[in-house]
Design a protein around this motif. Structure first.
Motif, PDB file in Angstrom:
ATOM      1  N   LYS A  22       0.833  -1.213   0.000  1.00 23.97           N
ATOM      2  CA  LYS A  22       0.000   0.000   0.000  1.00 23.97           C
ATOM      3  C   LYS A  22       0.861   1.255   0.000  1.00 23.97           C
ATOM      4  O   LYS A  22       0.554   2.232  -0.689  1.00 23.97           O
ATOM      5  CB  LYS A  22      -0.936  -0.006   1.214  1.00 23.97           C
ATOM      6  CG  LYS A  22      -2.044  -1.027   1.102  1.00 23.97           C
ATOM      7  CD  LYS A  22      -2.860  -1.072   2.389  1.00 23.97           C
ATOM      8  CE  LYS A  22      -3.858  -2.220   2.355  1.00 23.97           C
ATOM      9  NZ  LYS A  22      -4.539  -2.395   3.642  1.00 23.97           N
ATOM     10  N   ALA A  25       2.433   1.578  -3.449  1.00 18.52           N
ATOM     11  CA  ALA A  25       1.397   1.946  -4.409  1.00 18.52           C
ATOM     12  C   ALA A  25       1.025   3.421  -4.270  1.00 18.52           C
ATOM     13  O   ALA A  25       0.795   4.107  -5.269  1.00 18.52           O
ATOM     14  CB  ALA A  25       0.172   1.062  -4.232  1.00 18.52           C
ATOM     15  N   ALA A  26       0.988   3.922  -3.024  1.00 21.27           N
ATOM     16  CA  ALA A  26       0.653   5.333  -2.810  1.00 21.27           C
ATOM     17  C   ALA A  26       1.775   6.245  -3.307  1.00 21.27           C
ATOM     18  O   ALA A  26       1.514   7.293  -3.891  1.00 21.27           O
ATOM     19  CB  ALA A  26       0.386   5.577  -1.325  1.00 21.27           C
ATOM     20  N   PRO A  29       2.426   5.033  -7.965  1.00 18.16           N
ATOM     21  CA  PRO A  29       1.280   4.374  -8.603  1.00 18.16           C
ATOM     22  C   PRO A  29       1.610   3.802  -9.976  1.00 18.16           C
ATOM     23  O   PRO A  29       0.984   2.829 -10.404  1.00 18.16           O
ATOM     24  CB  PRO A  29       0.219   5.474  -8.690  1.00 18.16           C
ATOM     25  CG  PRO A  29       0.939   6.751  -8.448  1.00 18.16           C
ATOM     26  CD  PRO A  29       2.175   6.441  -7.681  1.00 18.16           C
ATOM     27  N   ASN A  30       2.592   4.354 -10.671  1.00 18.57           N
ATOM     28  CA  ASN A  30       2.956   3.819 -11.988  1.00 18.57           C
ATOM     29  C   ASN A  30       3.576   2.429 -11.888  1.00 18.57           C
ATOM     30  O   ASN A  30       3.608   1.692 -12.872  1.00 18.57           O
ATOM     31  CB  ASN A  30       3.940   4.749 -12.703  1.00 18.57           C
ATOM     32  CG  ASN A  30       3.292   6.057 -13.099  1.00 18.57           C
ATOM     33  OD1 ASN A  30       2.075   6.127 -13.242  1.00 18.57           O
ATOM     34  ND2 ASN A  30       4.098   7.088 -13.260  1.00 18.57           N
ATOM     35  N   VAL A  32       2.458   0.029  -9.962  1.00 16.82           N
ATOM     36  CA  VAL A  32       1.423  -0.952  -9.604  1.00 16.82           C
ATOM     37  C   VAL A  32       0.981  -1.701 -10.861  1.00 16.82           C
ATOM     38  O   VAL A  32       0.709  -1.092 -11.893  1.00 16.82           O
ATOM     39  CB  VAL A  32       0.207  -0.257  -8.940  1.00 16.82           C
ATOM     40  CG1 VAL A  32      -0.915  -1.248  -8.693  1.00 16.82           C
ATOM     41  CG2 VAL A  32       0.626   0.411  -7.643  1.00 16.82           C
TER      42      VAL A  32
END
Length: 158
Positions: A22, A25-26, A29-30, A32
């Motif tokens: 998480k 990802a935060a 985001p690219n 993910v």
């Protein structure tokens, strides 16, 4: 302990791999993505190549020299350390000894824990974060941990 208090207790440690995912990802985001696992199921993933590009700094890999602390099965150990467990710590008054040597007393800042070191450390992670003065793990008996904590942080004594 009342039934209401039991309902509010988390009966497992956090899944650190999920929390780390998480956070990544935060922040990135690219990076993910999704992939298919060995069971044919679509699972979330972090694309390491994209993540390397995102951090835009020198990435050390392969035979390039670097300082590191490693051992056989280190990758397996990291996976195990991040997996949640559903265990709990219980006070054993029979093995407890007070400051004055009184058996069964719990008036000390020292806690003696017997069990799997990894599980015990996972369970202590949230409850005693920032409160532990010292952890001693006996390498001859790797199932024993001794802690010294501040006296105001003893939830096991209650």
């Amino acid at each position: 302990m009342s039934d209401t208090n039991k309902d509010n207790l988390k009966m497992h440690t956090p899944n650190l791999a999920d929390e780390n995912y998480k956070k990544l990802a935060a922040l990135f985001p690219n990076a993910v993505t999704e992939t298919v696992n060995e069971n044919g199921e679509v699972v979330r993933a972090i694309d390491a190549d994209v993540l390397r590009q995102e951090i835009s700094t020198t990435v050390v890999e392969g035979p390039q020299e670097r300082y590191q602390f490693t051992w056989p099965d280190k990758k397996k150990s990291v996976v195990l350390a991040n997996q949640p467990i559903t265990k709990t710590l219980r006070l054993d008054r029979e093995k407890s000894v007070g400051r004055d040597g009184t058996p069964g007393s719990i008036d000390t800042e020292n806690i003696y824990i017997e069990g799997d070191n990894l599980d015990a450390l996972k369970l202590l992670q949230e409850t005693y974060l920032g409160k532990v003065k010292m952890i001693y793990i006996d390498i001859k008996t790797p199932k024993i941990i001794q802690l010294q904590v501040s006296s105001d942080s003893l939830p096991l004594a209650g």
